[in-house]
Design a protein around this motif. Structure first.
Motif, mmCIF file in Angstrom:
data_model
loop_
_atom_site.group_PDB
_atom_site.id
_atom_site.type_symbol
_atom_site.label_atom_id
_atom_site.label_comp_id
_atom_site.label_asym_id
_atom_site.label_seq_id
_atom_site.Cartn_x
_atom_site.Cartn_y
_atom_site.Cartn_z
ATOM 1 N N PHE A 193 1.480 -1.293 -0.196
ATOM 2 C CA PHE A 193 -0.263 -0.054 0.041
ATOM 3 C C PHE A 193 0.743 1.209 0.224
ATOM 4 C CE2 PHE A 193 -2.744 -2.823 2.052
ATOM 5 C CZ PHE A 193 -4.013 -2.199 1.389
ATOM 6 N N GLN A 194 2.035 0.959 0.871
ATOM 7 C CA GLN A 194 2.832 2.716 0.972
ATOM 8 C C GLN A 194 3.434 2.462 -0.227
ATOM 9 O OE1 GLN A 194 4.645 1.966 4.344
ATOM 10 N NE2 GLN A 194 6.663 4.237 4.623
ATOM 11 N N LEU A 195 3.969 1.510 -1.005
ATOM 12 C CA LEU A 195 4.827 1.839 -2.116
ATOM 13 C C LEU A 195 3.838 2.247 -3.164
ATOM 14 C CD1 LEU A 195 7.253 0.117 -3.297
ATOM 15 C CD2 LEU A 195 6.171 -1.454 -4.029
ATOM 16 N N HIS A 196 2.731 1.519 -3.005
ATOM 17 C CA HIS A 196 1.963 1.965 -4.381
ATOM 18 C C HIS A 196 1.678 3.384 -4.242
ATOM 19 C CE1 HIS A 196 -1.363 0.634 -6.847
ATOM 20 N NE2 HIS A 196 -1.348 2.237 -7.291
ATOM 21 N N THR A 197 1.056 4.011 -3.620
ATOM 22 C CA THR A 197 1.114 5.378 -2.973
ATOM 23 C C THR A 197 2.966 6.008 -3.314
ATOM 24 O OG1 THR A 197 -0.658 5.206 -0.892
ATOM 25 C CG2 THR A 197 1.378 7.425 -0.920
ATOM 26 N N LEU A 198 3.776 5.792 -3.046
ATOM 27 C CA LEU A 198 5.241 6.398 -3.228
ATOM 28 C C LEU A 198 5.910 6.588 -4.805
ATOM 29 C CD1 LEU A 198 7.302 6.009 -0.382
ATOM 30 C CD2 LEU A 198 6.172 7.591 -0.624
ATOM 31 N N LEU A 199 5.175 5.015 -4.908
ATOM 32 C CA LEU A 199 5.693 5.078 -6.421
ATOM 33 C C LEU A 199 4.139 6.460 -7.788
ATOM 34 C CD1 LEU A 199 5.676 1.283 -7.204
ATOM 35 C CD2 LEU A 199 7.052 3.083 -7.151
ATOM 36 N N ALA A 200 3.599 6.259 -7.318
ATOM 37 C CA ALA A 200 2.079 7.496 -7.721
ATOM 38 C C ALA A 200 2.908 8.448 -7.691
ATOM 39 C CB ALA A 200 0.705 6.970 -7.104
ATOM 40 N N HIS A 201 3.856 8.646 -6.335
ATOM 41 C CA HIS A 201 3.700 10.512 -5.682
ATOM 42 C C HIS A 201 4.887 10.184 -6.690
ATOM 43 C CE1 HIS A 201 5.156 13.413 -4.384
ATOM 44 N NE2 HIS A 201 6.332 12.532 -3.395
ATOM 45 N N VAL A 202 6.132 8.946 -7.208
ATOM 46 C CA VAL A 202 7.266 9.455 -7.795
ATOM 47 C C VAL A 202 7.124 9.891 -9.228
ATOM 48 C CG1 VAL A 202 9.373 8.344 -8.174
ATOM 49 C CG2 VAL A 202 8.384 9.171 -6.151
ATOM 50 N N LEU A 203 5.924 8.645 -9.734
ATOM 51 C CA LEU A 203 6.000 8.618 -11.653
ATOM 52 C C LEU A 203 4.887 9.632 -11.793
ATOM 53 C CD1 LEU A 203 7.003 4.873 -11.539
ATOM 54 C CD2 LEU A 203 7.751 6.415 -11.699
ATOM 55 N N VAL A 204 3.639 9.540 -11.167
ATOM 56 C CA VAL A 204 2.045 10.760 -11.781
ATOM 57 C C VAL A 204 2.548 12.051 -11.159
ATOM 58 C CG1 VAL A 204 -0.043 11.039 -11.341
ATOM 59 C CG2 VAL A 204 0.234 8.592 -11.618
ATOM 60 N N GLY A 205 3.082 12.057 -10.303
ATOM 61 C CA GLY A 205 3.229 13.784 -9.288
ATOM 62 C C GLY A 205 4.591 14.163 -10.140
ATOM 63 N N GLY A 262 5.311 13.723 -12.929
ATOM 64 C CA GLY A 262 4.609 14.180 -14.685
ATOM 65 C C GLY A 262 5.950 12.880 -15.458
ATOM 66 N N HIS A 263 5.981 11.480 -15.250
ATOM 67 C CA HIS A 263 6.250 10.760 -16.056
ATOM 68 C C HIS A 263 5.532 10.143 -16.368
ATOM 69 C CE1 HIS A 263 10.242 11.800 -14.385
ATOM 70 N NE2 HIS A 263 9.848 12.115 -13.456
ATOM 71 N N VAL A 264 4.260 9.683 -15.714
ATOM 72 C CA VAL A 264 3.119 8.835 -16.348
ATOM 73 C C VAL A 264 1.594 9.607 -15.802
ATOM 74 C CG1 VAL A 264 4.602 6.885 -16.183
ATOM 75 C CG2 VAL A 264 2.859 7.178 -13.821
ATOM 76 N N PRO A 265 1.139 9.084 -17.493
ATOM 77 C CA PRO A 265 -0.164 9.989 -15.893
ATOM 78 C C PRO A 265 -1.337 9.077 -15.719
ATOM 79 C CG PRO A 265 -0.085 8.509 -18.604
ATOM 80 C CD PRO A 265 0.945 8.586 -18.036
ATOM 81 N N GLY A 266 -2.403 10.210 -14.782
ATOM 82 C CA GLY A 266 -2.616 9.842 -13.725
ATOM 83 C C GLY A 266 -2.868 10.581 -12.522
ATOM 84 N N THR A 267 -4.094 10.075 -11.832
ATOM 85 C CA THR A 267 -4.074 11.434 -10.960
ATOM 86 C C THR A 267 -3.095 10.729 -9.714
ATOM 87 O OG1 THR A 267 -6.618 10.762 -11.356
ATOM 88 C CG2 THR A 267 -5.599 11.758 -8.732
ATOM 89 N N ALA A 268 -2.386 11.477 -8.994
ATOM 90 C CA ALA A 268 -0.958 11.898 -8.184
ATOM 91 C C ALA A 268 -2.000 11.420 -6.601
ATOM 92 C CB ALA A 268 -0.336 13.115 -8.486
ATOM 93 N N PRO A 269 -1.281 11.054 -5.757
ATOM 94 C CA PRO A 269 -2.065 10.969 -4.579
ATOM 95 C C PRO A 269 -1.908 12.307 -3.823
ATOM 96 C CG PRO A 269 0.740 10.039 -4.155
ATOM 97 C CD PRO A 269 -0.161 10.694 -6.291
ATOM 98 N N SER A 270 -2.895 12.635 -3.085
ATOM 99 C CA SER A 270 -2.644 13.465 -1.875
ATOM 100 C C SER A 270 -1.314 13.801 -0.662
ATOM 101 C CB SER A 270 -3.954 13.428 -0.891
ATOM 102 O OG SER A 270 -3.966 12.536 -0.347
ATOM 103 N N ALA A 271 -1.444 15.079 -1.227
ATOM 104 C CA ALA A 271 0.015 15.522 -0.117
ATOM 105 C C ALA A 271 -0.378 14.450 1.345
ATOM 106 C CB ALA A 271 0.277 17.191 0.288
ATOM 107 N N GLU A 272 -1.349 14.668 1.663
ATOM 108 C CA GLU A 272 -1.385 14.250 3.154
ATOM 109 C C GLU A 272 -0.878 12.779 2.925
ATOM 110 O OE1 GLU A 272 -2.460 13.909 7.246
ATOM 111 O OE2 GLU A 272 -1.242 15.276 5.651
#
Length: 278
Positions: free
Chosen positions: A157-169, A171-181
């Motif tokens: 779960f934590q890994l998923h959040t951080l990968l989305a932060h790094v890659l989506v947040g 700008g490397h892949v499309p999608g919705t970045a996780p919230s700052a919180e």
């Protein structure tokens, strides 16, 4: 007492040896108890509950051998879970401790947990934490790839959040970045106090190179190693899923750093190890 001192600020590395040596000894003794129990009974005999009430004359007779040895093994079987809190205190506060001790304890912990008489999930998760671990991540929808270095992550779960932060947040892949919180709860060195109510939403499907799902409930250690690197494939999520953003180990912040974007040739090479083409 040593575990309590670590929770109050004592050096975890200085306290780790007696705590984890005791943990290791009782894990091995509990497994030895299970072997003695099985050898002395009928096939299919269920193992007893981990409760000191089982220690009586009949059990001691079944165990055989020297009485003091049988008692030591039985006590380990009944009390091994008591090592879990102090072990977590040192493991979750020091990558050095994990590097020096985890590999020796993890097989015994998993073997004992597999007997389904002890709740050792937290200890097994802590022992399986990866530190300073390179991870090759392929994003199947865009045919891109990345090298990410992770550490201190308690579950996927934590890994998923951080990968989305790094890659989506990032700008490397499309999608919705996780919230700052959600990101703060995954990475903040200060432990989260209580339930925050923050929710993380899945951005990917996490997959092994053979196409099997890597479950959010699992561990980064579940990601297969290919050519000396853990290889993870990200795909479009099959359905919307969300989870409480609090991390599994409150005292252990996770890290995920994008170290480089892979070239097109490298991506092709890595995709050749999967069941897809890029």
């Amino acid at each position: 007492m040593a575990g309590f001192c670590v929770e109050r600020g004592a050096d975890p590395a200085a306290c780790a040896e007696p705590v984890l040596d005791g943990t290791h000894r009782d894990l091995l003794d509990a497994l030895e108890f299970a072997r003695h129990w099985a050898a002395a009974g009928d096939a299919g005999d269920e193992l007893p509950d981990a409760d000191e009430k089982i220690i009586d004359d009949a059990l001691m007779a079944r165990m055989g051998g020297e009485a003091h040895e049988a008692l030591r093994l039985a006590l380990a079987w009944c009390s091994v879970e008591q090592w879990q809190p102090p072990a977590l205190a040192v493991l979750c506060r020091s990558a050095e401790v994990r590097r020096h001790h985890a590999s020796a304890l993890l097989p015994a912990c998993r073997d004992l947990a597999a007997l389904e008489r002890h709740d050792l999930k937290c200890l097994a998760y802590a022992l399986a934490i990866l530190d300073d671990e390179p991870l090759v991540v392929l994003h199947r929808p865009t045919g891109t790839g990345f090298e990410v270095r992770i550490g201190g992550i308690g579950d996927n779960f934590q890994l998923h959040t951080l990968l989305a932060h790094v890659l989506v947040g990032g700008g490397h892949v499309p999608g919705t970045a996780p919230s700052a919180e959600s990101v703060r709860l995954a990475t903040d060195p200060e432990p989260a106090q209580g339930r925050t109510g923050a929710v993380a939403t899945g951005a990917f499907e996490l997959l092994a190179p053979d196409g099997e799902r890597i479950w959010n409930e699992g561990l980064p250690d579940d990601i297969p190693v290919v050519e000396g690197r853990r290889l993870l494939v990200l795909d479009e999520p099959m359905y919307t899923r969300s989870w409480n953003a609090d991390r599994f180990f409150p005292m252990l912040p996770g890290t995920a750093e994008l170290t480089r974007v892979l070239s097109a040739d490298e991506v092709q090479t890595w995709f050749a190890y999967t069941c897809w083409t890029s």
